[in-house]
Design a protein around this motif. Structure first.
Motif, mmCIF file in Angstrom:
data_model
loop_
_atom_site.group_PDB
_atom_site.id
_atom_site.type_symbol
_atom_site.label_atom_id
_atom_site.label_comp_id
_atom_site.label_asym_id
_atom_site.label_seq_id
_atom_site.Cartn_x
_atom_site.Cartn_y
_atom_site.Cartn_z
ATOM 1 N N SER A 228 0.856 -1.184 0.000
ATOM 2 C CA SER A 228 0.000 0.000 0.000
ATOM 3 C C SER A 228 0.890 1.230 0.000
ATOM 4 N N ILE A 229 0.709 2.059 -0.992
ATOM 5 C CA ILE A 229 1.511 3.277 -1.142
ATOM 6 C C ILE A 229 0.715 4.442 -0.567
ATOM 7 N N ARG A 230 1.384 5.218 0.276
ATOM 8 C CA ARG A 230 0.718 6.350 0.918
ATOM 9 C C ARG A 230 1.449 7.668 0.673
ATOM 10 N N ARG A 231 2.369 7.655 -0.272
ATOM 11 C CA ARG A 231 3.061 8.875 -0.698
ATOM 12 C C ARG A 231 3.159 8.837 -2.217
ATOM 13 N N PHE A 232 2.512 9.805 -2.850
ATOM 14 C CA PHE A 232 2.450 9.841 -4.301
ATOM 15 C C PHE A 232 3.085 11.111 -4.843
ATOM 16 N N LEU A 233 3.592 11.016 -6.057
ATOM 17 C CA LEU A 233 4.012 12.213 -6.778
ATOM 18 C C LEU A 233 2.749 12.920 -7.276
ATOM 19 N N PRO A 234 2.794 14.239 -7.462
ATOM 20 C CA PRO A 234 1.583 14.960 -7.883
ATOM 21 C C PRO A 234 1.194 14.737 -9.349
ATOM 22 N N GLU A 235 2.110 14.217 -10.149
ATOM 23 C CA GLU A 235 1.855 14.010 -11.577
ATOM 24 C C GLU A 235 0.683 13.048 -11.800
ATOM 25 N N GLN A 236 -0.224 13.454 -12.697
ATOM 26 C CA GLN A 236 -1.393 12.633 -13.017
ATOM 27 C C GLN A 236 -0.975 11.386 -13.802
ATOM 28 N N ILE A 237 -1.644 10.274 -13.548
ATOM 29 C CA ILE A 237 -1.346 9.056 -14.296
ATOM 30 C C ILE A 237 -1.954 9.152 -15.694
ATOM 31 N N LYS A 238 -1.434 8.335 -16.584
ATOM 32 C CA LYS A 238 -1.851 8.368 -17.989
ATOM 33 C C LYS A 238 -3.175 7.618 -18.191
ATOM 34 N N ASP A 239 -3.918 8.059 -19.190
ATOM 35 C CA ASP A 239 -5.188 7.408 -19.523
ATOM 36 C C ASP A 239 -4.996 5.924 -19.843
ATOM 37 N N GLU A 240 -3.901 5.597 -20.527
ATOM 38 C CA GLU A 240 -3.639 4.194 -20.876
ATOM 39 C C GLU A 240 -3.448 3.354 -19.614
ATOM 40 N N GLU A 241 -2.830 3.950 -18.598
ATOM 41 C CA GLU A 241 -2.622 3.223 -17.342
ATOM 42 C C GLU A 241 -3.960 2.974 -16.640
ATOM 43 N N ILE A 242 -4.835 3.962 -16.672
ATOM 44 C CA ILE A 242 -6.170 3.785 -16.084
ATOM 45 C C ILE A 242 -6.911 2.677 -16.824
ATOM 46 N N GLN A 243 -6.826 2.692 -18.146
ATOM 47 C CA GLN A 243 -7.509 1.664 -18.925
ATOM 48 C C GLN A 243 -6.973 0.270 -18.609
ATOM 49 N N THR A 244 -5.671 0.152 -18.414
ATOM 50 C CA THR A 244 -5.071 -1.135 -18.051
ATOM 51 C C THR A 244 -5.612 -1.618 -16.714
ATOM 52 N N ILE A 245 -5.723 -0.706 -15.771
ATOM 53 C CA ILE A 245 -6.215 -1.045 -14.430
ATOM 54 C C ILE A 245 -7.692 -1.436 -14.480
ATOM 55 N N ILE A 246 -8.493 -0.687 -15.202
ATOM 56 C CA ILE A 246 -9.923 -1.009 -15.326
ATOM 57 C C ILE A 246 -10.097 -2.337 -16.049
ATOM 58 N N GLU A 247 -9.304 -2.558 -17.075
ATOM 59 C CA GLU A 247 -9.380 -3.828 -17.811
ATOM 60 C C GLU A 247 -9.095 -5.003 -16.883
ATOM 61 N N ALA A 248 -8.097 -4.856 -16.008
ATOM 62 C CA ALA A 248 -7.801 -5.913 -15.038
ATOM 63 C C ALA A 248 -8.979 -6.110 -14.086
ATOM 64 N N ALA A 249 -9.597 -5.018 -13.684
ATOM 65 C CA ALA A 249 -10.732 -5.098 -12.746
ATOM 66 C C ALA A 249 -11.903 -5.861 -13.347
#
Length: 184
Positions: free
Chosen positions: A13-34
């Motif tokens: 579990s990561i509780r420290r993130f960089l402020p940079e927004q993640i890429k749309d392709e990465e979101i799609q990969t995550i949703i596809e896995a879900a």
């Protein structure tokens, strides 16, 4: 070691993130896995709300903390009073996981989908944290309406997502081993 087993064993579990927004392709990969998670009777009763609006994420965090501060459970109340705590750890993306109310096993199915998201995120170099405390927010209809859920769905939990802060990596956690019995 098998790649999947390695991802399972090394995800944290990561509780420290960089402020940079993640890429749309990465979101799609995550949703596809879900959406490839198992579900009872193959109902696939999930719905995912991707939030990348920082003001809304911050607002939800503030509302949740206010409710937590009123909790009778001291550790929850203490967290709610912590001015430095952001419920989503300032992640640039939050995905709310919801399930169809009349599904056979929506909570379990959505839990499987959430675990798939966490593993997929780790496998592509993203950090994630399963956020159960968002349930405080779900007690307020006005706030839930902001999620624009389809009719007949209820929210269960959220996943905070982003690029992990490389200076603040979590340490490995020793796992309990005396948790199995065999019947042969």
């Amino acid at each position: 070691m098998n790649e999947i087993i390695n991802v399972i064993k090394t995800r944290r579990s990561i509780r420290r993130f960089l402020p940079e927004q993640i890429k749309d392709e990465e979101i799609q990969t995550i949703i596809e896995a879900a959406i490839h998670a198992p579900s009872g009777h193959n109902e696939q009763p999930w719905h995912f709300t991707v939030i990348q609006n920082k003001e809304l994420i911050d607002h939800f965090s503030n509302v949740i903390k206010k409710l937590m501060a009123e909790s009778e459970v001291e550790w929850i109340a203490s967290m709610g009073r912590n001015e430095k705590l952001h419920i989503f750890y300032n992640a640039p993306t939050v995905i709310v996981v919801s399930g169809r109310k009349n599904a056979y096993s929506a909570l379990i199915d959505c839990s499987a989908a959430t675990q798939n998201m966490l593993l997929a995120a780790h496998s592509i170099g993203l950090g994630s944290c399963w956020i159960g405390l968002i349930r405080f927010l779900f007690k307020i209809e006005e706030e839930v309406r902001k999620l624009a859920l389809p009719e007949g769905y209820e929210p269960f939990f959220a996943v905070a997502l982003g690029y992990p802060d490389p200076t603040k990596q979590p340490r490995p956690i020793e796992r309990k081993r005396d948790v199995v019995n065999y019947i042969k």
